[in-house]
Design an enzyme around this catalytic site. Structure first.
Site, short mmCIF file in Angstrom:
data_model
loop_
_atom_site.label_atom_id
_atom_site.label_comp_id
_atom_site.label_asym_id
_atom_site.label_seq_id
_atom_site.Cartn_x
_atom_site.Cartn_y
_atom_site.Cartn_z
N GLU A 153 0.81 -1.22 0.00
CA GLU A 153 0.00 0.00 0.00
C GLU A 153 0.84 1.27 0.00
OE1 GLU A 153 -3.81 1.75 2.50
OE2 GLU A 153 -2.41 0.41 3.51
N GLU A 250 -13.00 2.25 4.23
CA GLU A 250 -11.93 2.49 5.20
C GLU A 250 -11.77 4.00 5.34
OE1 GLU A 250 -7.48 0.80 6.17
OE2 GLU A 250 -7.77 2.17 4.50
#
Length: 269
Positions: A153, A250
């Protein structure tokens, strides 16, 4: 819960924080989510069998499935963002990988986010890069035994210390370079992190292979619609490119979690 043709999942580390962590799984189910995900839910990288059993019972009792889980990322509240690149944390990470495989075997979870780690002046950039590559390779090999994929990520510049992965290109340089021979690795496509760093979300969604998607708007990291990112267009581009996985919520709700979910009821295509 679906949106624009994709299953939505709830990241219970950021949603339903009005409740104690164990209660958030049932709250997600009550809100209509069938799938949840989480940051590493334990203080230690290698939790006790009792802690693991409690976590897994909580998921099962809520009637949801665990779609994705973060590896141990260090002390996140104090600012750490992963340990994969840190030579002095490799025993911790190895123990965590073993614990993660056990969770995967018992839940069916197959997506695992491994934060790279921040650059540290105690070691050279070259030593940290080699350590990270070795750690990512080892984690990918371990979860491959259960059909898992390790996600890498990028994070937002200026909010996460000296974290070196900021764009999709940064991750692809790693995956297509020293890790080119490891098949079960993928970019984690997080709209907030990528969009905050100036990445063209729609163009990237149209051209880059993606194994998992996380949704938050920017600025602010609130729910879609609270900022200026082209969330709907990005999801449409992902779908057109063949993405069939979940899109995880998220984000930091700008109001209570239930009210923040009204965006999911907007008219789809």
């Amino acid at each position: 819960m679906d949106y624009r043709g994709l299953e939505l999942s709830a990241n219970v580390s950021m949603l339903f924080t009005e409740l104690p962590y164990p209660d958030r799984f049932a709250a997600a189910a009550q809100a209509g989510f069938r799938v949840v995900e989480s940051w590493w839910p334990f203080a230690d990288p290698d939790p006790s069998p009792a802690e693991l059993d409690d976590f897994l019972r909580t998921i099962s009792a809520a009637g949801v499935s665990l779609g994705a889980l973060n590896f141990y990322g260090g002390d996140l509240p104090t600012g750490e963002r992963g340990v994969a690149s840190h030579p002095d944390r490799q025993e911790q990470l190895a123990a965590n990988v073993r614990a993660m495989v056990g969770i995967a075997e018992r839940t069916g979870c197959r997506l695992f986010n491994l934060l790279y780690g921040q650059l540290d002046v105690r070691w050279s950039p070259e030593d940290q890069a080699k350590t990270a590559v070795d750690a990512i390779r080892s984690a990918a090999s371990a979860v491959d035994a259960v059909g898992g994929t390790v996600l890498i990520e990028p994070l937002t510049k200026g909010l996460n210390g000296s974290y070196p992965l900021l764009t999709a290109d940064d991750v692809l340089e790693l995956l297509n370079g020293p890790l080119h021979d490891v098949e079960n690795l993928s970019l984690l496509f997080d709209t907030f992190h990528l969009g905050s760093n100036g990445v063209d979300l729609v163009a990237t969604a149209s051209t880059v292979p993606v194994a998992h998607v996380q949704l938050a708007d920017s600025p602010g990291r609130g729910e879609p619609g609270s900022g200026t990112l082209p969330i709907d267009e990005t999801l449409d581009a992902l779908t057109a490119a063949g993405y069939q996985g979940a899109a995880a919520c998220e984000y930091n709700p700008t109001t209570n979690t239930h009210t923040s979910l009204t965006w999911t009821h907007r008219s789809s295509r």
